[in-house]
Design a protein around this motif. Sequence first.
Motif, PDB file in Angstrom:
ATOM      1  N   CYS A  94      -4.612  -0.800   0.325  1.00 23.76           N
ATOM      2  CA  CYS A  94      -4.104  -0.725  -1.036  1.00 23.76           C
ATOM      3  C   CYS A  94      -5.089   0.098  -1.807  1.00 23.76           C
ATOM      4  O   CYS A  94      -5.064   1.124  -2.770  1.00 23.76           O
ATOM      5  CB  CYS A  94      -3.868  -2.021  -1.827  1.00 23.76           C
ATOM      6  SG  CYS A  94      -2.315  -2.891  -1.415  1.00 23.76           S
ATOM      7  N   ALA A 127       0.942  -1.318   0.051  1.00 18.77           N
ATOM      8  CA  ALA A 127       0.102  -0.102   0.021  1.00 18.77           C
ATOM      9  C   ALA A 127       1.012   1.110   0.080  1.00 18.77           C
ATOM     10  O   ALA A 127       0.493   2.060  -0.773  1.00 18.77           O
ATOM     11  CB  ALA A 127      -0.947  -0.105   1.141  1.00 18.77           C
ATOM     12  N   PRO A 159      -0.369  -6.072  -6.875  1.00 18.18           N
ATOM     13  CA  PRO A 159       0.336  -6.613  -5.714  1.00 18.18           C
ATOM     14  C   PRO A 159       0.627  -7.906  -6.022  1.00 18.18           C
ATOM     15  O   PRO A 159      -0.372  -8.919  -6.122  1.00 18.18           O
ATOM     16  CB  PRO A 159      -0.549  -6.423  -4.632  1.00 18.18           C
ATOM     17  CG  PRO A 159      -1.848  -5.088  -5.173  1.00 18.18           C
ATOM     18  CD  PRO A 159      -1.931  -5.913  -6.565  1.00 18.18           C
TER      19      PRO A 159
END
Length: 301
Positions: free
Chosen positions: A57, A23, A39
């Motif tokens: 995120c 994040a 990710p």
Amino acid sequence: MSVDLKNSIRVGTMVSATKGQAAERIAQIADMGFESFEPFFWQTTNGQDIAELGKRCVEAIGDRDITISTIGMFGNPLEGTDIDLQTLQGWKDCIDNAHHFGATCVAGFTGRIRNRPLPESLPRYKEIFGELAKRAADKGVKIAFENCAMDGNWQTGDWNIAHNPDAWELIFNETPDDNIGLEWEPCHQMVYLIDPLPQIRKWAHKIFHVHGKDATIRWDVIREHGIFGKHPFVFMRTPGFGDSNWTDIISELRLAGWSGSIDIEGWHDPVYRDALEMTGQVHALNHLKQARGGNFVVDPS
């Protein structure tokens, strides 16, 4: 009428999530022009709360027009060592929590029965991914296998069996589920001297996600030294520095009706790495956007 090409095919990048800083990394580079993020975890999620990570995120993206379509979980979920079991659990956790990222796909390696011929992995592959496919289908999630050999081949290897079209035929025969497909990139075919473009025409219906990575093949080295000599005959490259014509690749994807995200996989380029990593990535971002075409076209009708 206008057509938003950006929303048809987005260009973004991968962000490491293994050490819990995905994040923060997204927040750091979100204003650089990336339109999507992937990710990804390497072998283990390290016990992270995946739901909480997904929410962070999304918060890091804020109101920017950026998506997270795919999460990566890379390791070998077919064998039984501790780290392999962590990888398998990571697949389950990513599937169960993909919606917290806004993601609809989880990607990674199939795994492999280590150091055995590829077909010997198929029974275990079917056992593991047959169940994961059902789990994912219940969540509205697709599973995609990166076409990376990780230095393996048909006879031996440690990580992945989904690295060439012959293997894809076997894999999709074992798991004919509609939600099992490929995380495709041209690089991993080029390093084995396979022409990647015809693959799109045949396999586009199974391509769920695309990695932005390229390769440079040194044909002069091959002609003089072959592929098993001391001189490297191929380099993995950041898009824009390799041999691929990304305009042709994206055109073939469009002709096949494909839409989704092309997320840049950096770190491999022999030149644009370390201190030059983001220089290379931003160049790749702009190169792929140029190959995609402008964000809007007008339909004369």
